[in-house]
Every structure is written in structure tokens, then in C-alpha cells.
Motif scaffolding. Structure first.
Motif: not given
Length: 277
Positions: A122-123, A165-166, A171-172, A216-218
């Protein structure tokens, strides 16, 4: 001549009488001696019989004591055997518990390794973001990604910005590659009351923002919906004071709480148990 014969007969009779008396006296003396010896022997015999009875009683007492002692020794031997068995069972139980503890520690270590790898990823993808906009931390084995409101929404709105969204796309990318984790998206607001035609209150706004992120993630990034939960927390869990603008800005945030699956954790423990057999 007759006188002489008479005197001779008388003398013979007297001599015969004298011999009988002497013999009788001797026999009588022997009888007395024998009787005394018999009496003495009888006394000794009775004494021996009494001594025999006394010794017999002592022998019986000693036999009873020995029997009791043997029983006690048997009881002690039995008790010692039971104590040994109990001790052995206790040691086995302690050994088994130690093995379970070790397996759980191994599982926790593996989970911590997964958590560390997740934080590192993540970082890595979010490293170019400003620290005040995105915070990543770990508390009690749970990874928290806190994203500032200004990166995701306009004031009082729940529609995501292009910038949002970026960020969510990055993250996704991380969470999709780790099917063993689930996560919850929490919407947080400050304590400034809000009410519009479509927003009832801060609860409503926080929930709408959380569901907007999950949707949005889905839809845009293909994150499986069964791994996500949307939650609104309103303004009841602030991280700063709502008394000033700076504090309220920190409280307006979306937090992604990444949760390791409990069954995955137990699978690690079971795997440890299988390998220890």
C-alpha cells in the motif's frame, strides 16, 4: 532245744521286719523325690505354657501389624502410581498446550508477515501522496488506510472525483491481489450539521460516501463485492477536535479497514498443527 529254735525264729522274723521297713523308707523317699520332681516339672510346664500363650499373642499382634503395614505399603505404592500417572497426564497436557501456543504464535507470525507485506504494498502504490491526505497504520494487527475528504469528495457531496478514482484504483490493485483479506469502508464527517433535499443528516452523508467508494471499487476496478462492507460512522469517532477548521478537516475522512479473514487465520493454525504431527 525248743527254746533255741524259738529264739532263732523270732530273730529271723525281726530281721525280716527290719529289712522291709528300711526298703519302705527308701521307696517312700524316692516317691517323695519323684513327686517333688513332678511338681517342679509341672510348675515349669505351666510356666512354659503361659510363656507360649504370651508369645503366641505377641506373634499374632506382630502378624496383624505386619499385615497392616503391608496394606499401608500397598496403598502407598498405589498412591504413588496414581500420582505418577497424574503427573504424566499433567506433563502431557502442558506439552500439548505448549504446542498449541507455539502453533498459534507461528500463525500470528505468519499473519503479521502478511500484514507487513500488505502495508508495504500500500505504501508502495500510495507513496507519492501527501502524508496529510493519506495515512496508513496498523493497530492490533489491523491495517487502516485513512483518506482525506478533499481527495475523494466535494464539500457536502458523495460523488467521487476523478482524483478519488485514481487513488481507489491503486488501493484496488493491492487488495485484489490478496484474496485472503476483507475490508470495510467507513465514512466519517465532522460535527457540522447537514440537511438537504437528498441528505437527511451526517449519518446519511457518511453512509452515502462509504457506499459510493464500495460501488466504485466493485464496478470500476472489479473488487469482489462479497469482500467489502460499507459503513457510515457520522461524526462520532473524531480523530481531532471539531472546535476549529483544521480539526474538522481531519475528521472528514474515508477510512478503509482491512481485515484478515478469521477462517484464514485458523487455517494457518490448523496447518501448523498438521505439520507438527
Amino acid at each position: 532245744m525248743k527254746k533255741i529254735m524259738l529264739l532263732s525264729a523270732t530273730a529271723a522274723l525281726l530281721l525280716s521286719s527290719c529289712v522291709s521297713q528300711k526298703k519302705y523308707a527308701e521307696l517312700e523317699a524316692q516317691h517323695r523325690e519323684t513327686r517333688d520332681q513332678l511338681n517342679t516339672a509341672t510348675v515349669k510346664l505351666n510356666s512354659c505354657l503361659d510363656e507360649k500363650d504370651r508369645l503366641g499373642q505377641q506373634i499374632n499382634t506382630l502378624n496383624n501389624q505386619n499385615a497392616a503395614l503391608l496394606n499401608n505399603v500397598g496403598d502407598l505404592a498405589t498412591l504413588s502410581k496414581k500420582e505418577a500417572e497424574n503427573l504424566e497426564r499433567s506433563l502431557e497436557s502442558i506439552k500439548e498446550k505448549d504446542m498449541k501456543i507455539q502453533r498459534m504464535q507461528d500463525a500470528i507470525t505468519k499473519k503479521d508477515s502478511v500484514t507487513l507485506a500488505l502495508v508495504t504494498s500500500l505504501k508502495g502504490v500510495l507513496g507519492n501522496m501527501a502524508d496529510e491526505d493519506i495515512e496508513i497504520n496498523v493497530e492490533k494487527g489491523v491495517v487502516y488506510v485513512s483518506i482525506s475528504d478533499k481527495l475523494l469528495f466535494e464539500s457536502g457531496r458523495w460523488n467521487l472525483t476523478n482524483r478519488a478514482k485514481e487513488v481507489l484504483g491503486k488501493v484496488a490493485t493491492v487488495v485484489k491481489n490478496r484474496p485472503n483479506i476483507e475490508f470495510m469502508v467507513e465514512g466519517h464527517t465532522d460535527d457540522q450539521a447537514i440537511k438537504t433535499a437528498v441528505i437527511e443528516d451526517n449519518w446519511d452523508l457518511s453512509v452515502k460516501r462509504a457506499t459510493s467508494v464500495v460501488r466504485t471499487l466493485q464496478n470500476d476496478f472489479g473488487v469482489p463485492p462479497e469482500r467489502m462492507t460499507a459503513a457510515g460512522r457520522s461524526y462520532y469517532i473524531p480523530v481531532a477536535s471539531n472546535a476549529n477548521a483544521e480539526g474538522r478537516a481531519k475528521n472528514r475522512r474515508t477510512r478503509i479497514v482491512i481485515l484478515p479473514k478469521i477462517d484464514q487465520f485458523y487455517d494457518l493454525i490448523e496447518q501448523g498443527m498438521e505439520s507438527a504431527k
